[in-house]
Design an enzyme around this catalytic site. Structure first.
Site, PDB file in Angstrom:
ATOM      1  N   ASP A   1     -14.570   3.572   8.063  1.00 20.33           N
ATOM      2  CA  ASP A   1     -13.569   4.385   7.630  1.00 20.33           C
ATOM      3  C   ASP A   1     -14.336   5.239   6.682  1.00 20.33           C
ATOM      4  O   ASP A   1     -13.801   6.516   6.327  1.00 20.33           O
ATOM      5  CB  ASP A   1     -12.455   3.641   7.396  1.00 20.33           C
ATOM      6  CG  ASP A   1     -11.103   4.282   6.621  1.00 20.33           C
ATOM      7  OD1 ASP A   1     -10.895   5.526   7.071  1.00 20.33           O
ATOM      8  OD2 ASP A   1     -11.079   4.245   5.323  1.00 20.33           O
TER       9      ASP A   1
ATOM     10  N   SER B   1      -6.822   4.447   9.453  1.00 27.58           N
ATOM     11  CA  SER B   1      -7.860   4.558   8.191  1.00 27.58           C
ATOM     12  C   SER B   1      -7.166   3.706   7.181  1.00 27.58           C
ATOM     13  O   SER B   1      -7.775   2.602   6.726  1.00 27.58           O
ATOM     14  CB  SER B   1      -7.712   5.948   7.594  1.00 27.58           C
ATOM     15  OG  SER B   1      -8.344   6.026   6.408  1.00 27.58           O
TER      16      SER B   1
ATOM     17  N   ARG C   1     -13.668  13.463   7.573  1.00 35.02           N
ATOM     18  CA  ARG C   1     -12.407  14.170   7.769  1.00 35.02           C
ATOM     19  C   ARG C   1     -12.010  15.274   6.424  1.00 35.02           C
ATOM     20  O   ARG C   1     -11.465  16.293   6.681  1.00 35.02           O
ATOM     21  CB  ARG C   1     -11.183  13.025   7.753  1.00 35.02           C
ATOM     22  CG  ARG C   1     -11.517  12.431   9.242  1.00 35.02           C
ATOM     23  CD  ARG C   1     -10.531  11.186   9.220  1.00 35.02           C
ATOM     24  NE  ARG C   1      -9.169  11.377   8.863  1.00 35.02           N
ATOM     25  CZ  ARG C   1      -8.174  10.634   8.252  1.00 35.02           C
ATOM     26  NH1 ARG C   1      -8.830   9.401   7.780  1.00 35.02           N
ATOM     27  NH2 ARG C   1      -7.109  10.878   7.950  1.00 35.02           N
TER      28      ARG C   1
ATOM     29  N   LYS D   1      -8.433  -0.765   6.322  1.00 34.87           N
ATOM     30  CA  LYS D   1      -8.660  -1.459   5.204  1.00 34.87           C
ATOM     31  C   LYS D   1      -7.820  -2.634   4.916  1.00 34.87           C
ATOM     32  O   LYS D   1      -8.025  -3.603   4.233  1.00 34.87           O
ATOM     33  CB  LYS D   1      -8.671  -0.439   4.059  1.00 34.87           C
ATOM     34  CG  LYS D   1      -9.621   0.493   4.307  1.00 34.87           C
ATOM     35  CD  LYS D   1      -9.670   1.691   3.234  1.00 34.87           C
ATOM     36  CE  LYS D   1      -8.652   2.629   3.612  1.00 34.87           C
ATOM     37  NZ  LYS D   1      -8.905   4.043   3.611  1.00 34.87           N
TER      38      LYS D   1
ATOM     39  N   HIS E   1       0.752  -1.186  -0.133  1.00 36.99           N
ATOM     40  CA  HIS E   1       0.200   0.035  -0.001  1.00 36.99           C
ATOM     41  C   HIS E   1       0.813   1.215  -0.024  1.00 36.99           C
ATOM     42  O   HIS E   1       1.832   1.306   0.676  1.00 36.99           O
ATOM     43  CB  HIS E   1      -0.873   0.032   1.212  1.00 36.99           C
ATOM     44  CG  HIS E   1      -1.948   1.197   1.218  1.00 36.99           C
ATOM     45  ND1 HIS E   1      -3.023   1.241   0.430  1.00 36.99           N
ATOM     46  CD2 HIS E   1      -1.708   2.495   1.907  1.00 36.99           C
ATOM     47  CE1 HIS E   1      -3.648   2.418   0.794  1.00 36.99           C
ATOM     48  NE2 HIS E   1      -2.866   3.302   1.582  1.00 36.99           N
TER      49      HIS E   1
HETATM   50  N1  URA Z   1      -5.402   7.045   2.758  1.00 37.15           N
HETATM   51  C1  URA Z   1      -6.301   6.627   3.496  1.00 37.15           C
HETATM   52  O1  URA Z   1      -6.931   5.462   2.964  1.00 37.15           O
HETATM   53  N2  URA Z   1      -6.687   7.279   4.437  1.00 37.15           N
HETATM   54  C2  URA Z   1      -6.382   8.424   5.064  1.00 37.15           C
HETATM   55  O2  URA Z   1      -6.532   8.720   6.142  1.00 37.15           O
HETATM   56  C3  URA Z   1      -5.299   9.155   4.282  1.00 37.15           C
HETATM   57  C4  URA Z   1      -4.826   8.337   3.143  1.00 37.15           C
END
Ligand code: URA
Length: 463
Positions: free
Chosen positions: A161, A183, A168, A187, A82
């Site tokens: 999220d 966050s 946010r 995932k 990621h």
């Molecule tokens: N990518 C995400 O999935 N969440 C964040 O808070 C920032 C970048």
């Protein structure tokens, strides 16, 4: 429990327990806690921060808020990579196929782009027929059969999220380390991979503008992964300028294919700074995943979680294997297999000139002699957005053919009146603004204050 008391406790610097965090997260996700209270809580977290325990609890609540992919039907140790988001980041198309070609199963869930950063799923839309909406069964079968699948993140993966992120985004609470870490990791953990490798971007095109912040974010995320029993490593990599030469969906895919088609990597990168930066980040990411995956195959995941140290004396050996998988064409072949398996036209991989690029090519010239000494990489991403290649809102349609080609990297010399970049536009009316925006993103100076940028783009390895 009352949301008011939990907001006040955080505002006053208190430490919340898991029950309190769950009350807030579940209540907001279920629509029982209104946006104004959640916004106040997020702002309190933004200012007061979170302890490691609170961050883990928040990650846990968000991970458990929706589906968790069960990848146990996939044989072997599954790897996932990621990136925290940057400009010109096409590493997924290079890292995934090479890892799969080297025998590590890759089950990749990806997202669409928003704002100045691009999304993997948008880039795949450049290949006619490519289907990113795979059923769970097809996703698992494809990885078992050909070693890799790439699919659009399902709506019910960490829905808490998704809802919190949207809030946010409009309450200036995105750039908080515990909120970003939880966050991303919620995932990743819900996506079910065994091993996680993180590319934490640092610089003007990234969430984390400075090295210290990026390092803390990387450590926070690797701690969370390890606490969950997933061997997790991270690199901090430079995002003070785009990665590689190309920014824009079709052009980025083309550049990824170019890397996978290299026959002699060392000589190709020798005189090409943009290519060298891209290749180095990819090779380092693959090396980590390959080392961890092979260690886990030998020792078992549980043992590697307890001891996920990498054998640093073997890094050069692993890097050589990655380069070989580029040069012998096995990464390119794997990408074509993935495309074909997911219904896409694989000829686009072997004949990348078929990937459509917008017809209006306009040079962006240096306005004086000197060196490129600074870049606002987010503004390069915004140039692509102005051209139609990015999403201002979730609903925006994008033009995959437009983009920017960067000819020179930071620290390299430029000559007055000669191009340091090109813009590819589909619509004449957008050219002037795009050229202005791109020129404004760079600084040229007579003294080369960016000479240090001519070294490695990997700021910190093996976190
Ligand atoms: N990518 C995400 O999935 N969440 C964040 O808070 C920032 C970048």
């Amino acid at each position: 429990m009352r949301a008011y008391d939990i907001i006040k406790k955080k505002r006053d610097g208190g430490e919340l327990d898991e029950a309190e965090i769950r009350f807030i997260v579940d209540g907001f996700t279920a629509g029982e806690i209104p946006d104004y209270q959640m916004s106040a809580w997020l702002m309190a977290v933004y200012y007061m921060g979170m302890s490691a325990e609170e961050t883990v609890a928040l990650t846990k609540c968000m991970t458990e808020s929706g589906d968790r992919l069960d990848l146990s039907g996939i044989k072997g140790v599954k790897a996932d990579k990621h990136s925290t988001g940057g400009v010109g980041d096409k590493t997924s198309f290079i890292v995934g196929p090479l890892l799969a070609a080297l025998g590590v199963p890759v089950a990749k869930m990806s997202g669409r782009g928003l704002g100045h950063t691009g999304g993997t799923i948008d880039k795949l839309a450049c290949i006619p027929g490519f289907n990113v909406e795979l059923s769970k069964e097809d996703f698992v079968n494809n990885v078992n059969d050909i070693g890799m699948a790439i699919a659009s993140q399902t709506g019910n993966l960490a829905p808490a999220d998704k809802k919190i992120y949207a809030l946010r985004d409009v309450t200036a609470t995105v750039d908080s380390i515990p909120l970003i870490a939880s966050s991303i990791m919620s995932k990743k953990l819900a996506s079910g991979a065994d091993i996680i490798t993180l590319d934490v971007k640092c610089g003007s095109g990234a969430f984390m503008k400075d090295y210290q912040g990026a390092l803390v974010l990387a450590k926070t995320m690797t701690d969370i992964g390890r606490m969950y029993g997933k061997p997790t490593h991270a690199l901090v990599t430079d995002m003070d300028e785009p990665l590689g030469h190309m920014v824009g969906n079709s052009m980025e895919l083309k550049e990824a294919v170019r890397v996978l088609s290299l026959k002699d990597v060392r000589s190709a990168v020798a005189g090409d700074r943009g290519l060298a930066r891209l290749v180095e980040v990819c090779v380092k990411l693959i090396t980590i995943e390959l080392m961890l995956a092979e260690k886990a195959v030998k020792m078992g995941i549980a043992a590697v979680t307890g001891d996920d140290a990498l054998e640093t004396d073997k890094i050069a050996e692993y890097e050589a294997r990655v380069i070989e998988a580029i040069e012998n064409g096995s990464g390119l072949k794997k990408l074509s297999e993935v495309v074909e398996r997911q219904g896409g036209d694989a000829s686009y991989i072997f004949e990348p000139e078929k990937l459509v690029v917008a017809p209006i090519k306009v040079p962006v010239n240096a306005w004086e002699d000197g060196f490129l000494t600074a870049c606002r990489a987010d503004e390069v991403g915004m140039t692509n957005l102005i051209l139609g290649g990015g999403r201002a809102t979730k609903e925006s349609e994008i033009d995959v053919s437009v983009g920017v080609e960067i000819l020179k990297c930071l620290g390299e010399p430029v000559k007055k009146g000669e191009p340091f970049a090109y813009i590819y536009a589909a619509d004449e009316s957008k050219v002037d603004e795009a050229v202005k925006r791109l020129s404004g993103a760079y600084e040229i100076s007579a003294v080369n204050t960016a000479e240090h940028k001519l070294t490695t783009p990997v700021v910190k390895e093996y976190i």
